[in-house]
Design an enzyme around this catalytic site. Structure first.
Site, PDB file in Angstrom:
ATOM      1  N   HIS A 200       0.866  -1.188   0.000  1.00  0.00           N
ATOM      2  CA  HIS A 200       0.000   0.000   0.000  1.00  0.00           C
ATOM      3  C   HIS A 200       0.898   1.233   0.000  1.00  0.00           C
ATOM      4  O   HIS A 200       1.847   1.305   0.759  1.00  0.00           O
ATOM      5  CB  HIS A 200      -0.874  -0.021   1.255  1.00  0.00           C
ATOM      6  CG  HIS A 200      -1.933   1.027   1.289  1.00  0.00           C
ATOM      7  ND1 HIS A 200      -1.670   2.354   1.541  1.00  0.00           N
ATOM      8  CD2 HIS A 200      -3.275   0.943   1.093  1.00  0.00           C
ATOM      9  CE1 HIS A 200      -2.805   3.037   1.500  1.00  0.00           C
ATOM     10  NE2 HIS A 200      -3.791   2.212   1.234  1.00  0.00           N
ATOM     11  N   CYS A 238      -3.530   2.428  -4.336  1.00  0.00           N
ATOM     12  CA  CYS A 238      -4.528   3.229  -3.634  1.00  0.00           C
ATOM     13  C   CYS A 238      -4.513   4.622  -4.252  1.00  0.00           C
ATOM     14  O   CYS A 238      -3.600   5.415  -4.003  1.00  0.00           O
ATOM     15  CB  CYS A 238      -4.215   3.288  -2.149  1.00  0.00           C
ATOM     16  SG  CYS A 238      -5.362   4.357  -1.262  1.00  0.00           S
ATOM     17  N   HIS A 267      -7.497   0.211  -4.614  1.00  0.00           N
ATOM     18  CA  HIS A 267      -8.326   0.936  -3.643  1.00  0.00           C
ATOM     19  C   HIS A 267      -8.866   2.159  -4.369  1.00  0.00           C
ATOM     20  O   HIS A 267      -8.092   3.010  -4.805  1.00  0.00           O
ATOM     21  CB  HIS A 267      -7.477   1.429  -2.467  1.00  0.00           C
ATOM     22  CG  HIS A 267      -7.186   0.375  -1.455  1.00  0.00           C
ATOM     23  ND1 HIS A 267      -6.532   0.655  -0.269  1.00  0.00           N
ATOM     24  CD2 HIS A 267      -7.466  -0.953  -1.423  1.00  0.00           C
ATOM     25  CE1 HIS A 267      -6.423  -0.468   0.436  1.00  0.00           C
ATOM     26  NE2 HIS A 267      -6.975  -1.447  -0.237  1.00  0.00           N
ATOM     27  N   ASP A 312     -12.858   2.334  -1.463  1.00  0.00           N
ATOM     28  CA  ASP A 312     -12.137   2.744  -0.263  1.00  0.00           C
ATOM     29  C   ASP A 312     -12.969   3.794   0.463  1.00  0.00           C
ATOM     30  O   ASP A 312     -14.064   4.142   0.013  1.00  0.00           O
ATOM     31  CB  ASP A 312     -10.754   3.262  -0.698  1.00  0.00           C
ATOM     32  CG  ASP A 312      -9.727   3.194   0.415  1.00  0.00           C
ATOM     33  OD1 ASP A 312     -10.057   2.689   1.502  1.00  0.00           O
ATOM     34  OD2 ASP A 312      -8.593   3.650   0.199  1.00  0.00           O
ATOM     35  N   HIS A 313     -12.407   4.289   1.551  1.00  0.00           N
ATOM     36  CA  HIS A 313     -13.092   5.259   2.438  1.00  0.00           C
ATOM     37  C   HIS A 313     -14.334   5.906   1.843  1.00  0.00           C
ATOM     38  O   HIS A 313     -14.281   6.514   0.778  1.00  0.00           O
ATOM     39  CB  HIS A 313     -12.157   6.419   2.796  1.00  0.00           C
ATOM     40  CG  HIS A 313     -10.907   5.982   3.442  1.00  0.00           C
ATOM     41  ND1 HIS A 313      -9.947   6.861   3.858  1.00  0.00           N
ATOM     42  CD2 HIS A 313     -10.435   4.753   3.747  1.00  0.00           C
ATOM     43  CE1 HIS A 313      -8.944   6.203   4.377  1.00  0.00           C
ATOM     44  NE2 HIS A 313      -9.214   4.912   4.323  1.00  0.00           N
ATOM     45  N   TYR A 326     -15.195   4.023   7.082  1.00  0.00           N
ATOM     46  CA  TYR A 326     -15.601   2.636   6.862  1.00  0.00           C
ATOM     47  C   TYR A 326     -17.053   2.350   7.235  1.00  0.00           C
ATOM     48  O   TYR A 326     -17.380   1.311   7.802  1.00  0.00           O
ATOM     49  CB  TYR A 326     -14.639   1.689   7.589  1.00  0.00           C
ATOM     50  CG  TYR A 326     -13.312   1.618   6.855  1.00  0.00           C
ATOM     51  CD1 TYR A 326     -13.164   0.806   5.745  1.00  0.00           C
ATOM     52  CD2 TYR A 326     -12.231   2.410   7.235  1.00  0.00           C
ATOM     53  CE1 TYR A 326     -11.973   0.765   5.039  1.00  0.00           C
ATOM     54  CE2 TYR A 326     -11.027   2.377   6.537  1.00  0.00           C
ATOM     55  CZ  TYR A 326     -10.910   1.545   5.442  1.00  0.00           C
ATOM     56  OH  TYR A 326      -9.736   1.492   4.728  1.00  0.00           O
TER      57      TYR A 326
HETATM   58  C1  DNO Z   1      -6.692   3.096   5.351  1.00  0.00           C
HETATM   59  C2  DNO Z   1      -6.096   1.901   4.753  1.00  0.00           C
HETATM   60  C3  DNO Z   1      -4.695   1.668   5.275  1.00  0.00           C
HETATM   61  C4  DNO Z   1      -4.174   0.349   4.750  1.00  0.00           C
HETATM   62  C5  DNO Z   1      -2.787   0.014   5.205  1.00  0.00           C
HETATM   63  C6  DNO Z   1      -2.284  -1.194   4.475  1.00  0.00           C
HETATM   64  O1  DNO Z   1      -7.876   3.214   5.384  1.00  0.00           O
HETATM   65  O2  DNO Z   1      -6.121   1.951   3.381  1.00  0.00           O
HETATM   66  O3  DNO Z   1      -4.719   1.662   6.669  1.00  0.00           O
HETATM   67  O4  DNO Z   1      -5.012  -0.670   5.181  1.00  0.00           O
HETATM   68  O5  DNO Z   1      -1.914   1.063   5.009  1.00  0.00           O
HETATM   69  O6  DNO Z   1      -1.271  -1.793   5.193  1.00  0.00           O
END
Ligand code: DNO
Length: 352
Positions: A200, A238, A267, A312-313, A326
């Protein structure tokens, strides 16, 4: 569709049920981890077995782990690093035994993602995570007892100080050396058991508080991928993390790494970049932020991408409360948007 749609689930304590997740159209995989062990410890097989079974009950597949955390002593290359690497490899083997195909991790010193506020209210009443430089400036973890959202709060202030000093001593090149040692040990094990490791990027993708950060830009991603040139050594691209540096051309980067089959996991989220480098997390739709999500997905589809994708978020909307970034609602909207883009683009390409 070729891509594998997934959703992050924090295990039995997650207020969002697997039943709800399974009701999102096209949902295939669960992204999770074993949360009751510390970094550097072996994951109990019973926990993995339970996770697999719980997912299967709802027609979902537990085949992505996010994350197996990398112990600070591995990143610093000190103390019992060899023993910790053995444990890491054992955890990959155990995950594979229970069906995991992709393992996400990061190599960020001390702090994972960094934001200055978790509930910034937008005009429409929704809230989201933001990083504002005027809130960031003036903070010095060496002097002040500060806790920013996203940090591991289990460190005491003196531990944080000690870690920051230690990273200052090894610097960026030291971190690269330790990453190389990690990859040379771990990737052959991942290859053997059919797992793709997906790093990531650093979030945000530049040094904070003088700590070295190296998974930040195209040049560094190239360097990372060349350390072990194998599909088992891949990216968790990401876009919301890399997209916080205006100098990163996310569409071009997605195209390049998808073409080379080095993206194991996407992501997908959107961010709005401000002039001073601050940023706000926004809804997934291209027009809501600075990233052209359509062009990014197109770059994947044009290259026959069949890896994992997760919304993602999300923002907090419709009165939902819960873990910042989340919640269920906005990530579910993100999922249907992602489905729409992939369906349209895959069908278009099939006609050509
Ligand atoms: C945040 C996530 C990160 C991710 C880590 C992977 O929301 O995308 O915390 O899980 O960096 O190790």
């Amino acid at each position: 569709m070729n891509m594998k749609l997934s959703f992050r689930w924090y295990g039995e304590s997650d207020p969002i049920s697997l039943e709800y997740i399974s009701q999102i159209p096209g949902m295939r995989s669960i992204v999770s981890a074993v949360y009751d062990v510390k970094p550097g410890e072996v994951w109990p097989e019973e926990s993995l077995a339970r996770m697999k079974e719980a997912c299967e009950k709802h027609g979902l597949i537990f085949d992505i782990v996010e994350s197996i955390p990398v112990h600070e002593d591995i990143k610093l290359g000190r103390n019992n690093v060899d023993e910790l690497l053995e444990v890491y490899c054992e955890n990959i083997r155990r995950c594979a035994k229970y069906g995991v195909k992709c393992v996400t991790y990061n190599f960020m010193p001390v702090f994972d993602w960094t934001r200055t506020q978790l509930d910034k209210k937008a005009k429409d009443g929704s809230t989201s995570l933001v990083m504002y430089w005027d809130q960031m400036r003036g903070l010095d973890p060496l002097k002040d007892d500060i806790h920013l959202p996203g940090w591991d709060s289990s460190y005491t202030q003196s531990e944080v100080r000690e870690l920051i000093t230690a990273y200052g001593e090894i610097g960026e090149e030291g971190l690269w050396r330790n990453l190389e040692k990690f990859l040379k040990k771990v990737i052959p094990v991942a290859e053997e058991c059919g797992v793709r490791m997906a790093i990531h990027p650093d979030d945000p993708p530049y040094p904070i508080f003088g700590l070295p950060r190296i998974i930040t830009c195209e040049e560094n991603l190239d360097r990372f991928l060349s350390i072990v040139d194998s599909p088992a050594n891949s990216l968790c691209l990401c876009i919301g993390s890399l997209g916080c540096a205006a100098s990163n051309d996310i569409v071009a980067m997605t195209r390049k790494y998808a073409e080379r089959d080095r993206i194991a996991f996407m992501h997908i989220r959107n961010v709005k970049l401000m002039e001073d480098g601050s940023f706000e997390e926004r809804a997934h739709l291209s027009s809501c932020g600075s990233l052209d999500v359509y062009e990014i997905v197109k770059a994947l589809v044009d290259n026959g991408f069949d890896g994992y994708v997760r919304p993602d978020h999300g923002r907090m909307i419709w009165g939902e409360t819960g873990k910042p970034g989340y919640g269920l609602f906005d990530r579910a909207l993100g999922a249907t948007y992602i489905n729409g883009l992939f369906e349209a683009l895959e069908k278009e390409n099939a006609k050509k």
